[in-house]
Design an enzyme around this catalytic site. Sequence first.
Site, PDB file in Angstrom:
ATOM      1  N   HIS A   1      -1.284   7.353   3.222  1.00  0.00           N
ATOM      2  CA  HIS A   1      -0.401   7.036   2.101  1.00  0.00           C
ATOM      3  C   HIS A   1      -1.218   7.130   0.825  1.00  0.00           C
ATOM      4  O   HIS A   1      -2.307   6.574   0.724  1.00  0.00           O
ATOM      5  CB  HIS A   1       0.164   5.625   2.270  1.00  0.00           C
ATOM      6  CG  HIS A   1       0.866   5.115   1.052  1.00  0.00           C
ATOM      7  ND1 HIS A   1       1.790   5.862   0.359  1.00  0.00           N
ATOM      8  CD2 HIS A   1       0.753   3.933   0.394  1.00  0.00           C
ATOM      9  CE1 HIS A   1       2.233   5.154  -0.667  1.00  0.00           C
ATOM     10  NE2 HIS A   1       1.615   3.988  -0.678  1.00  0.00           N
TER      11      HIS A   1
ATOM     12  N   CYS B   1       6.450   1.743   1.208  1.00  0.00           N
ATOM     13  CA  CYS B   1       5.428   2.794   1.295  1.00  0.00           C
ATOM     14  C   CYS B   1       5.069   3.160   2.732  1.00  0.00           C
ATOM     15  O   CYS B   1       4.521   4.230   2.978  1.00  0.00           O
ATOM     16  CB  CYS B   1       4.174   2.374   0.529  1.00  0.00           C
ATOM     17  SG  CYS B   1       4.457   2.123  -1.244  1.00  0.00           S
TER      18      CYS B   1
ATOM     19  N   ASN C   1       1.615   7.446  -6.701  1.00  0.00           N
ATOM     20  CA  ASN C   1       2.141   6.811  -5.498  1.00  0.00           C
ATOM     21  C   ASN C   1       3.632   7.121  -5.404  1.00  0.00           C
ATOM     22  O   ASN C   1       4.429   6.593  -6.172  1.00  0.00           O
ATOM     23  CB  ASN C   1       1.904   5.295  -5.576  1.00  0.00           C
ATOM     24  CG  ASN C   1       2.373   4.558  -4.333  1.00  0.00           C
ATOM     25  OD1 ASN C   1       3.112   5.091  -3.510  1.00  0.00           O
ATOM     26  ND2 ASN C   1       1.950   3.314  -4.199  1.00  0.00           N
TER      27      ASN C   1
END
Length: 324
Positions: free
Chosen positions: A251, A114, A281
């Site tokens: 993020h 990520c 996500n």
Amino acid sequence: MTLRAVVEGVGHYLPDRIVENAWFEEFLDTSDEWIRTRSGIERRHFAAEHETTSDLALAASKSALANAGLEPDDIDCVLVATSTPDLTFPSVATMVQNRLGMTQGFAFDVQAVCAGFIYALCNANALIVSGQARRVLVIGAETFSRIMDWEDRSTCVLFGDGAGALILGAEEGVGTKEDRGILATDLNSDGRYKDMLYVDGGVSTTGTAGKLRMQGNQLFRQAVEKLASTAETSLEKAGLLSSEVDWIVPHQANIRIISGTARKLGLSMDRVVLTVQDHGNTSAASIPLALSVGVAEGRIKRGDLVLSEAIGGGLAWGSVVLRW
């Protein structure tokens, strides 16, 4: 004069299939309310059966090139952040390079889960500042739906597929915090936390792709502290205060992590570009997706000070401060 890596264009791509939270109720002991309350996610996109990570990356790249008014031959380097490549090798970046019709330059992938796009931006910045490249196409692209355990309600409801791309070009600045471009970066990792977020397969262990595993509560506690700390470090390196930030583009993992980090930095949520509700996500794709959406909606404008930060498996985390 100081050489800066300046944003010249941005774009994104999302697969056509939109999956609402209610879809998971058909086969999991979960609910739309449970997912929204714990993550802020309302829906996400899943790639079609025939769509690969390089397909998504290519579409986002074309969007960014159009936004910048550039052609593939204007690009010196293609850099892709991904943890879900089409193949073990070659890299997704070389596939995109080929499909764009580029016969010059170089291409490679970065894997920091990520945090991948932050790591890729830092690499692109270094390539430009060192003179290795004049213009870099930086992409975050993922098909995380391919590594979900559909029986694990704590993880499979959180992730989505997508891609975002950003083009950085070399431009002379005067060397102050008023320059456009990347002003400061900060990267960190700590392999002691591997078991908090990992995939339980790989070429040299199981010979399979494996499935994603996550210790959500422990990861949450690490995330807010580490994200706020790296953001403060980048701002300090640039000689800036958090109050000078126009937009946080974080993020997009979890609304509670995003709001907790903003609170630690003393910034209100109305200065955060938030897309987690619509995309879930998307790992390395989440920041460039959010940047592209922020620009398309007229929020992020030329001259705005943007702070981006991310944390992912490794653990790996970092931040970038740039003036748009």
